[in-house]
Design an enzyme around this catalytic site. Structure first.
Site, PDB file in Angstrom:
ATOM      1  CB  SER A   1     -36.085  76.779 -45.168  1.00 14.37           C
ATOM      2  OG  SER A   1     -34.661  77.457 -44.860  1.00 14.37           O
ATOM      3  CG  ASN A   2     -34.342  82.031 -45.620  1.00 11.62           C
ATOM      4  OD1 ASN A   2     -33.439  81.838 -46.183  1.00 11.62           O
ATOM      5  ND2 ASN A   2     -34.429  82.094 -44.461  1.00 11.62           N
ATOM      6  CE1 TYR A   3     -36.585  79.912 -53.054  1.00 11.16           C
ATOM      7  CE2 TYR A   3     -37.715  81.773 -52.318  1.00 11.16           C
ATOM      8  CZ  TYR A   3     -37.760  80.885 -52.869  1.00 11.16           C
ATOM      9  OH  TYR A   3     -38.934  80.494 -53.508  1.00 11.16           O
TER      10      TYR A   3
END
Ligand code: PMT
Length: 406
Positions: free
Chosen positions: A214-216
């Protein structure tokens, strides 16, 4: 009409006048109409009404001092000013009106007023002579000049001696003024009634039942856009990856998805009936080719190899389907070569506008409450560059730009 107050954030400023008892009624009516209300009192207002009554009615601790006495916790007037969709000061004494007109920021209420980006409504309450004094008249004139709305009993009521000059307007009427303000704001926007699709947050690409890529992204930027467009009367649907933020505007619909594939399916279904699509999500560019159905074990000496395959490029797919009259807005999150990359994405994905934010700018991009954006529009030579602002203010700038293009 009161429905226009639903979900609105209102800062209710209360000052030290005999009419302060009426602000409890005003607060109750606002809450009943669905508004979220934060009370800010001047120290002298507490002589007239207790903070306990107001915190029970609002369901929030009342703010009065810059710091909480016991914990030393700092109350941010700037955050409050940004949180508010409207600020109403009722009753407003001659003293507070004078401070507001002249920027005398010696208490929490006036500092919040000075930081507020929202519309401010002022309901004066004082005796007849104070109201008639040229200094009060001049201070009220100044407040009007600052764009504040002064709420007073109508001339007709004064003429018929139903009420005396300087008397605070009745809470029901103050609520009506606020509700009409929000209704008019919705009705006058070219975005009113437009169907808008907003993508939000990260996507999660499963590796196995307990792990993902995933990412932030937190969704803060996208939900700010959704709230801003909805507050202008647009019918907004957010296709949202997993986030904890929520829409403040009750009319915003949310379709929850997890992976890029699911986000693509939802968007492909919604886009044909949309007037505008704002692609704010940070979609994972790659997904796992063969996610394991069971938890991967730590076996052998070699780390497992995860094979990645491309996720659908949703913005690009929508760009290919776009019909005349549809507005497609993309975002570009960059770390280098910002302008070239953003312009390339606008071209490749057939976007009408692209909003560039760079991780090289402090306070911009993922997870912050602020962002700094440059907006490129197809066919326009120079981009619109904006300074660092709250994400809601950025959303308002973007909505202003969209208003001229729908
Ligand atoms: O959520 P926050 O914490 O508030 O952070 C906000 C944000 C940084 C996520 C937001 O401001 C932002 O920049 N969103 C886009 C991030 C991104 O992935 O940009 P990109 O340059 O990789 O993609 C370009 C455009 O194509 C974007 O509009 C993106 O939504 C879209 N895209 C990308 C890949 C893909 N598979 N499908 C897409 O639709």
């Amino acid at each position: 009409m009161k429905k226009h107050l639903e979900g609105k954030h209102i800062v209710l400023g209360i000052t030290g006048g005999i009419a302060a008892y009426k602000s409890a009624m005003l607060l109750r009516l606002l809450v009943k109409a669905g508004a979220e209300v934060q009370v800010v009192m001047t120290p002298s207002a507490k002589e007239f009404i207790t903070p306990v009554t107001l915190s029970v009615l609002s369901g929030k601790p009342v703010v009065s001092e810059f710091f909480t006495a016991n914990s030393g916790e700092w109350h941010s007037h700037v955050d409050l000013g940004l949180w508010a969709d409207a600020m109403v000061i009722a009753p407003a004494t001659a003293c507070t009106i004078g401070k507001m007109a002249n920027g005398v920021a010696d208490n929490m209420l006036v500092t919040t007023y000075l930081s507020s980006k929202a519309k401010v409504f002022v309901a004066p309450a004082m005796d007849l002579d104070m109201m008639a004094h040229p200094s009060t008249t001049e201070n009220l004139r100044r407040l009007r000049g600052y764009g504040n709305i002064i709420i007073e009993p109508a001339e007709g009521e004064l003429a018929s001696h139903l009420v005396g000059k300087g008397r605070m307007e009745e809470p029901e009427k103050i609520v009506d003024v606020l509700a009409s303000y929000f209704r008019d704001k919705e009705l006058t926007s070219p975005l009113a009634g437009k169907k808008v699709l907003v993508t939000a947050g990260p996507t999660r690409e499963k590796i196995d039942p307990v792990r993902y890529i995933s990412n932030y992204s937190t969704g803060k930027m996208a939900y700010a856009v959704a709230d801003e467009l909805a507050s202008r009367g647009a019918e907004v649907t957010v296709v949202s990856g997993p986030v904890t933020v929520k829409a403040a505007e009750p009319s915003v619909k949310v379709v929850e998805v997890e992976s890029g594939r699911e986000m693509a399916d939802a968007c492909l279904g919604l886009f044909p009936a949309s007037d505008i699509a704002v692609m704010c999500a940070a979609v994972a560019d790659y997904t796992v080719a063969n996610p394991s159905a069971t938890k991967m074990k730590r076996e052998g000496n070699l780390p497992p190899e995860i094979k990645l395959v491309k996720n659908p490029d949703i913005a690009c797919l929508l760009g290919g389907m776009k019909k005349p009259g549809q507005l497609l807005v993309g975002f570009a999150l960059e770390t280098d070569n910002e302008v070239c990359n953003a312009l390339d994405k606008m071209q490749r994905k057939n976007l009408d506008m692209i909003v560039l934010n760079s991780l090289r700018d402090n306070g911009a991009g993922f997870a912050t409450d602020t962002n700094k954006v440059t907006v490129f529009t197809r066919g326009e030579e120079s981009p619109a560059e904006f300074p660092l602002k709250s994400k809601r203010e950025v959303a308002a700038d973007l909505a202003d730009m969209m208003e001229t293009r729908v």
